[in-house]
Design a protein around this motif. Structure first.
Motif: not given
Length: 442
Positions: A312-318, A341-343, A355-360
């Motif tokens: 599932t991770a290999n098919r995902s981006t987030h 790619t960031d976490i 670590k970098k987040y798009e939103f937290i």
């Protein structure tokens, strides 16, 4: 019609059809197709994806005959100009495939078994237009077919006959032998499906028992292997529990797919647990294999196996984490989302730092496109520490520390929960739940 022509017609008719029964004790069964030669179809409609054989024919009746000859598979037929298409399913069984299509005309196909039938002059109008006789014997069946359409209009009766029978179908038998339709001889079931002959319904002469991961009348359809594929099959945005196919193990598993809560994303749930069940998950990093309830999904206790999470991770981006998604769906006051790619939670071992987040957001304190805390160790579930994980670690999102609990080890959010703050909705009660997801844009 002259007497010579009439005799010739009758002779040819019974020679070709050979329907008069010889004296024997074997059961016979007739299959008939009723209807009008000038049968009206449904204009500008067609079955999509079900045509298995095509002919160049100008008359619907000729197409009807071809469909009847394909006695095991043909369920209906359709025409476009001089093109006759035989269909392996009909509008009743597969209504989702019965669509508007200009210049097409769709025709239903009638088939029924008759175990014993006698047609006389008075019942001539009820005679079917097509007929097959099956003769059941110990080693197989003999089938004979004839076209009765013209007979209704052209065959006169002999004068002075005591019995005006035209044809007798399926003489009642004294001995009962198994009826064999031979529709499984050339296995119509794809992808390892098993064929079983059926005898009750003339339109359903066999059944396919499909191998795991396949479905459909002929086992021709493969079950979805991802949430994105499943939602594409559904033809729209949906959320819910679905069965997906794991081709590596040839097995099915249950998972939640979400394509509603965040526009432009399809999310696959990889883990969900209640605060009451936290002790079972608190020491499980995502790179450990800890499958729970893959066959019987529960929001209170669920996790995919390590191989399925990796796929599932290999098919995902987030990646994202949510609280109480089962009762509140997406609660933005307690929520995180980052690029894999960031976490990369599947590969970050013994890590704590920024670590970098798009939103937290924690308890409503949030930031966008910023760095914040992330922790995952061999004996610690992935989580953030909102007390120590801000300025004290040099991360950009310092505001999540506001109102955070310090003792005993700093407030844990989205997992582990050694130190808790009931204002964090994932732990506001024993029934509160935590979810982790992998997602992809679409």
């Amino acid at each position: 019609m002259s007497l010579t022509n009439y005799v010739l017609f009758v002779s040819i008719f019974f020679y070709v059809c050979n329907l008069k029964l010889a004296a024997n004790d074997y059961p016979r069964r007739c299959e008939q197709s009723s209807g009008s030669i000038s049968k009206a179809g449904i204009k500008n409609r067609a079955m999509q994806g079900h045509s298995f054989k095509n002919y160049t024919l100008s008359k619907p009746y000729d197409c009807h005959v071809k469909c009847f000859e394909e006695r095991c598979k043909c369920q209906a037929y359709q025409m476009r100009q001089n093109r006759c298409e035989l269909l392996d399913d009909d509008r009743i069984s597969a209504p989702e495939d019965f669509l508007e299509e200009k210049e097409y005309t769709y025709y239903d196909m009638s088939r029924e078994y008759v175990d014993h039938q006698v047609w006389t002059q008075s019942s001539l109008q009820n005679m079917p237009i097509l007929l097959i006789v099956y003769e059941s014997k110990e080693f197989g069946s003999v089938e004979k077919m004839c076209n009765l359409a013209n007979l209704k209009a052209e065959l006169p009766f002999e004068q002075g006959r005591a019995n005006n029978n035209i044809i007798t179908c399926a003489k009642k038998a004294k001995k009962q032998q198994p009826f064999i339709n031979q529709c499984c001889n050339e296995n119509p079931c794809a992808n390892g499906g098993t064929c079983t002959e059926l005898f009750e319904d003339a339109k359903n002469k066999f059944n396919c028992t499909c191998a795991v991961g396949y479905y459909g009348r002929f086992c021709q359809k493969r079950s979805a292997t991802s949430c994105k594929e499943q939602l594409q099959k559904n033809g729209g945005n949906h959320s819910g529990v679905y069965e997906l196919f794991d081709p590596a193990n040839m097995s099915m598993y249950e998972v939640v797919c979400d394509a509603i809560s965040e526009k432009g994303f399809v999310w696959t749930l990889i883990e969900s647990f209640s605060f009451r069940n936290n002790d079972e998950f608190a020491d499980k990093a995502f790179y450990e294999d800890f499958p729970v309830n893959q066959d019987a999904f529960s929001w209170n206790k669920f996790r995919l196996s390590l191989p399925l999470m990796n796929v599932t991770a290999n098919r995902s981006t987030h990646v994202r984490a949510t609280c109480n998604f089962n009762t509140e769906e997406l609660r933005c006051s307690d929520y995180l989302r980052a690029k894999l790619t960031d976490i990369d939670v599947m590969r970050l071992r013994d890590f704590f730092g920024c670590k970098k987040y798009e939103f937290i957001s924690v308890r409503g304190y949030n930031c966008t496109n910023c760095t914040s805390d992330f922790i995952q160790k061999d004996i610690w579930h992935a989580h953030i520490d909102s007390y120590y994980g801000g300025a004290q670690r040099g991360c950009q999102c310092t505001r999540i520390s506001a109102g955070a609990v310090k003792l005993p080890t700093g407030e844990d959010n989205f997992g582990m929960y050694e130190t808790v703050n009931t204002n964090h909705s994932c732990v506001s009660s024993d029934d509160s739940t935590t979810q982790w997801w992998f997602g992809v844009r679409y």
